[in-house]
Design an enzyme around this catalytic site. Structure first.
Site, mmCIF file in Angstrom:
data_model
loop_
_atom_site.group_PDB
_atom_site.id
_atom_site.type_symbol
_atom_site.label_atom_id
_atom_site.label_comp_id
_atom_site.label_asym_id
_atom_site.label_seq_id
_atom_site.Cartn_x
_atom_site.Cartn_y
_atom_site.Cartn_z
ATOM 1 N N CYS A 2 1.239 -1.401 -0.212
ATOM 2 C CA CYS A 2 0.184 0.058 -0.271
ATOM 3 C C CYS A 2 0.687 1.997 -0.082
ATOM 4 C CB CYS A 2 -1.087 -0.438 1.173
ATOM 5 S SG CYS A 2 -2.068 -1.397 1.325
ATOM 6 N N ARG A 27 1.412 1.966 -6.115
ATOM 7 C CA ARG A 27 1.307 0.130 -5.259
ATOM 8 C C ARG A 27 0.142 -0.133 -4.928
ATOM 9 N NH1 ARG A 27 6.772 2.939 -2.023
ATOM 10 N NH2 ARG A 27 6.073 1.626 -0.929
ATOM 11 N N TRP A 78 -3.318 -1.823 -1.514
ATOM 12 C CA TRP A 78 -3.491 -3.356 -2.012
ATOM 13 C C TRP A 78 -3.894 -4.652 -1.145
ATOM 14 C CZ3 TRP A 78 -0.586 -7.807 -1.752
ATOM 15 C CH2 TRP A 78 -0.184 -8.622 -2.367
ATOM 16 N N ASN A 104 2.061 0.545 5.730
ATOM 17 C CA ASN A 104 2.167 -0.468 4.875
ATOM 18 C C ASN A 104 3.067 -1.278 5.480
ATOM 19 O OD1 ASN A 104 3.203 -1.274 2.331
ATOM 20 N ND2 ASN A 104 5.341 -0.364 2.309
ATOM 21 N N GLY A 105 2.240 -2.875 5.027
ATOM 22 C CA GLY A 105 3.214 -3.923 5.677
ATOM 23 C C GLY A 105 1.924 -4.835 6.077
ATOM 24 N N GLU A 487 9.008 -14.120 -19.334
ATOM 25 C CA GLU A 487 8.415 -13.477 -19.265
ATOM 26 C C GLU A 487 7.262 -13.204 -20.415
ATOM 27 O OE1 GLU A 487 9.175 -10.258 -17.815
ATOM 28 O OE2 GLU A 487 8.481 -8.728 -18.793
ATOM 29 N N LYS A 491 3.591 -12.289 -18.750
ATOM 30 C CA LYS A 491 2.638 -10.627 -19.385
ATOM 31 C C LYS A 491 1.595 -10.793 -19.749
ATOM 32 C CE LYS A 491 5.765 -7.384 -19.229
ATOM 33 N NZ LYS A 491 6.197 -8.164 -18.385
ATOM 34 N N GLU A 494 -0.612 -11.453 -16.698
ATOM 35 C CA GLU A 494 -0.625 -10.351 -15.894
ATOM 36 C C GLU A 494 -1.583 -9.698 -16.395
ATOM 37 O OE1 GLU A 494 2.808 -7.812 -14.346
ATOM 38 O OE2 GLU A 494 3.076 -8.416 -16.134
ATOM 39 N N HIS A 510 8.888 -34.467 -21.431
ATOM 40 C CA HIS A 510 8.308 -35.625 -19.972
ATOM 41 C C HIS A 510 7.338 -34.890 -19.685
ATOM 42 C CE1 HIS A 510 12.799 -36.797 -20.624
ATOM 43 N NE2 HIS A 510 13.125 -35.300 -20.990
ATOM 44 N N LYS A 610 2.330 -2.069 -8.870
ATOM 45 C CA LYS A 610 3.808 -1.959 -9.087
ATOM 46 C C LYS A 610 4.682 -2.090 -8.785
ATOM 47 C CE LYS A 610 6.287 -0.441 -12.454
ATOM 48 N NZ LYS A 610 6.890 -1.270 -13.703
HETATM 49 C C1 G6P Z 1 5.264 -6.848 -9.247
HETATM 50 C C2 G6P Z 1 5.456 -6.403 -10.574
HETATM 51 C C3 G6P Z 1 6.196 -6.870 -11.684
HETATM 52 C C4 G6P Z 1 7.478 -6.869 -10.973
HETATM 53 C C5 G6P Z 1 7.797 -7.110 -9.997
HETATM 54 C C6 G6P Z 1 8.969 -6.796 -9.713
HETATM 55 O O1 G6P Z 1 5.102 -7.913 -9.447
HETATM 56 O O2 G6P Z 1 3.700 -6.322 -10.669
HETATM 57 O O3 G6P Z 1 5.664 -5.956 -12.784
HETATM 58 O O4 G6P Z 1 8.262 -7.168 -11.907
HETATM 59 O O5 G6P Z 1 7.190 -6.379 -9.001
HETATM 60 O O6 G6P Z 1 9.667 -5.363 -9.220
HETATM 61 P P1 G6P Z 1 10.305 -4.665 -8.777
HETATM 62 O O7 G6P Z 1 10.498 -3.222 -8.557
HETATM 63 O O8 G6P Z 1 11.393 -5.710 -7.954
HETATM 64 O O9 G6P Z 1 10.860 -4.944 -10.321
#
Ligand code: G6P
Length: 615
Positions: A2, A27, A78, A104-105, A487, A491, A494, A510, A610
């Site tokens: 948060c 956040r 969040w 936050n925490g 990766e 995407k 997500e 396998h 984020k």
């Molecule tokens: C969150 C974001 C991802 C990101 C990850 C790591 O899960 O949604 O997009 O890759 O955090 O974030 P960082 O700031 O440590 O790269």
């Protein structure tokens, strides 16, 4: 993860806090809240499900209440404990509604504390862990000074927290308490801001106090005093900070993600130029001596999500260019594994934000055992930059969309250069080869952008609407294209909410081969290593032999593989180590268009945030 924002000073606080919160919405954005103490010393609190816009609307509705004051706090949430609802939104108040808290925490022992407080007669209205803090203050403030009450509360709670607290009883003070989660003060002569991130107030002041771990600040209208958890006064320095926050919006782009995808070429070029032009600063920042580099035996990468994938790709750079043994770790796994200290192992923590809790805690673990560390991040004012032995900064500019795009390609670029610097110091590559590496990155950035342009129309009009109908995908890669597949899959999950299972292609036989049918498209990401390519071609044949639907991302000369594809995306040949860079832009665009067809909230996917500042 948060965010908290607070204000105490000469002006009315509401506007300042809401502006700050809007900048920290990355956040968390499932609910938001604001509280202030009015000039009549009354506490007012407004909460809303959704983001800051919903909160603003709610405040507007209640405007004749005069909800403003000189002291206030706010929150974007969040959810961790309790669903996203107005009740669970912060601020949380005590039984008498005289104390307000944002957090936050995670308070790990909240269940125990809640039960104890309930037995004492306290009434709880939310499912959150945070609410216990309001009730604890309610009790402690009956008999103790503000300072003593803080010490009593922190001695009883376990976990990680950035807390802001205010009460009608001490209506001149805002309290900011920090353990593990980041919290900083923005200093002005007649007002003090406090927030999870400097971005909240950087347009007002660049004078910042980063609260040390396990400390708290009593913020009055005219200043602040900081104490440690033993109650001793401490004097953390006031620092001038830089912050990459820009008020620039989406421009003509429909989403930040699309804008940021198109900013990748610029981000790569800026990262290369910055690191090249500031060579001496860069070496100082990295804090790596030539002796250390000569002695290096291993390099480890640690990260989460996309940053973890960047580390997996960089394994190949370090092995092939710098001849170093490497290994990548997920921060959340690394923290709970046995690890063996070795001064000849350099660990690079990769994090776009520099704040991700698991990565930060992994860094602290390494620092405690005196392991050499560097942080690779995009945020110069982040905790990781301050705490690691050395750091390396990417120049991607602020990334707003939750799904990382330009931060990822900038990380890969910086890691590619790092491998070459290390190799140069070890005498493995010449100055000319280093210059060539930079050129190859420029070329890769160009190809990345051109590939999007080349397939743009085809994807928008045909491919995305067609593939948006599928419920499941299988993604395959080998060697350096396996992390690229991971990766790409991240995407798709997500932002489009489509299920993907990702495998190194050699694993197909396998088990996953049993899943192949016409209903589950298989996406193969090729690579430029000739031997590995042949193996990938074999895997593609195995898919086709079972009537699988095949999408291929491959290179111009890889005709056999391309011939098997139902859908093919073709790229010009580049440095084989940079294959992920050239492919990733188009993958992001493809996935983005699928998410668009499915009408997903692309910049803010459900359940995500984020910056993940909780474990
Ligand atoms: C969150 C974001 C991802 C990101 C990850 C790591 O899960 O949604 O997009 O890759 O955090 O974030 P960082 O700031 O440590 O790269």
């Amino acid at each position: 993860m948060c965010s908290v924002v607070g204000y105490n000073g000469s002006g009315p606080c509401r506007q300042q806090i809401l502006e700050g919160l809007a900048r920290l919405e990355y956040r968390g954005y499932d609910s938001a809240g604001f509280a202030c103490i009015t000039t009549a010393s009354k506490l007012h609190c407004v909460k809303a499900q959704g983001g800051i816009d919903q909160l603003r609307a709610k405040i507007k509705m209640a405007q004749d209440d005069g909800i403003d004051g000189a002291i206030g706090l706010g929150h974007t949430r969040w959810s961790t404990h309790g669903s996203s609802s107005e009740n669970n939104a912060h601020p949380h108040v005590d039984c008498r509604r005289t104390v307000a808290v944002v957090h936050n925490g995670i308070i790990e022992n909240f269940a125990f504390l809640k039960e104890k407080l309930q037995l004492l007669g306290h009434t709880f209205v939310s499912q959150t862990d945070t609410e216990v803090i309001a009730h604890l203050f309610e009790d402690e403030l009956q008999t103790k000074s503000l300072e003593r009450a803080v010490l009593a509360v922190v001695s009883g709670i376990q976990g990680a927290y950035a807390l802001l607290v205010m009460s009608e009883k001490h209506s001149d003070y805002l309290v900011a308490i920090r353990k593990s989660s980041p919290l900083c003060l923005g200093i002005l002569p007649d007002q003090t801001f406090v927030a999870s991130d400097v971005a909240a107030f950087i347009d007002k002041t660049d004078e910042v106090v980063f609260l040390p771990d396990e400390s708290f600040a009593l913020i009055s209208k005219t200043g602040y005093a900081v104490y440690n958890f033993f109650g001793e006064r401490i004097y953390p320095p006031v620092e001038k900070t830089v912050c990459t926050w820009s008020a620039e919006g989406k421009g003509a782009y429909e989403h930040y993600m699309l804008k940021e995808m198109y900013e990748q070429k610029r981000a790569i070029i800026d990262t290369i130029n910055f690191l090249r032009l500031h060579k001496s600063t860069r070496m100082q920042q990295l804090n790596l001596s030539a002796d250390m580099i000569h002695d290096l035996e291993r390099i480890h990468f640690i990260g989460c999500g996309t940053s973890w994938h960047a580390g997996m790709i960089a394994e190949y750079f370090m092995q092939e260019v710098a001849h170093l043994q490497t290994q990548s770790f997920l921060a959340s796994e690394f923290r709970y594994k046995k690890f063996f200290s070795c001064s000849r192992t350099l660990t690079c923590i990769i994090s776009q934000s520099g704040e991700t809790a698991d990565s930060l805690e992994a860094l602290r673990l390494l620092l405690a055992s005196k392991q050499p560390t560097i942080a690779l991040t995009n945020v110069a004012s982040s905790s990781m930059v301050r705490e690691a032995d050395g750091f390396l900064l990417t120049q991607a500019g602020q990334e707003i969309a939750v799904a990382s795009t330009k931060a990822f390609t900038a990380q890969i670029s910086a890691l590619f250069l790092l491998a070459h610097w290390i190799a140069h110091i070890k005498g493995l590559v010449t100055t000319q080869a280093m210059a060539r590496a930079e050129e190859e990155l420029f070329v890769a950035a160009e190809v990345l952008e051109n590939s999007i342009e080349r397939y743009k129309f085809d994807i928008i009009s045909k491919r995305a609407p067609f593939y948006a109908r599928y419920k499941n995908f299988i993604f395959l890669g080998r060697h350096i294209s396996f992390p690229c597949a991971l990766e790409a899959a991240l995407k798709l999950k997500e932002i489009a909410y489509i299920f993907v299972d990702t495998y190194p292609a050699g694993e197909l036989k396998h088990g996953p081969l049993a899943l192949i049918d016409a209903q589950t498209p298989v996406v193969i990401f090729s690579c430029l290593d000739e031997v590995v390519y042949k193996k990938l071609y074999g895997n593609a044949q195995e898919v086709k032999a079972r009537s699988g639907h095949l999408i291929v991302f491959a290179f111009e000369h890889q005709q056999e593989l391309l011939a098997l594809a139902d859908t093919a995306f073709v790229f010009p040949k580049v440095n084989p180590l940079l294959a992920p860079v050239v492919m990733i832009g188009l993958i992001q665009f493809f996935v983005y268009q699928i998410a668009l067809v499915l009408d997903r909230p692309i910049d803010r996917p459900r359940n995500l945030a984020k910056s993940v500042t909780v474990e």
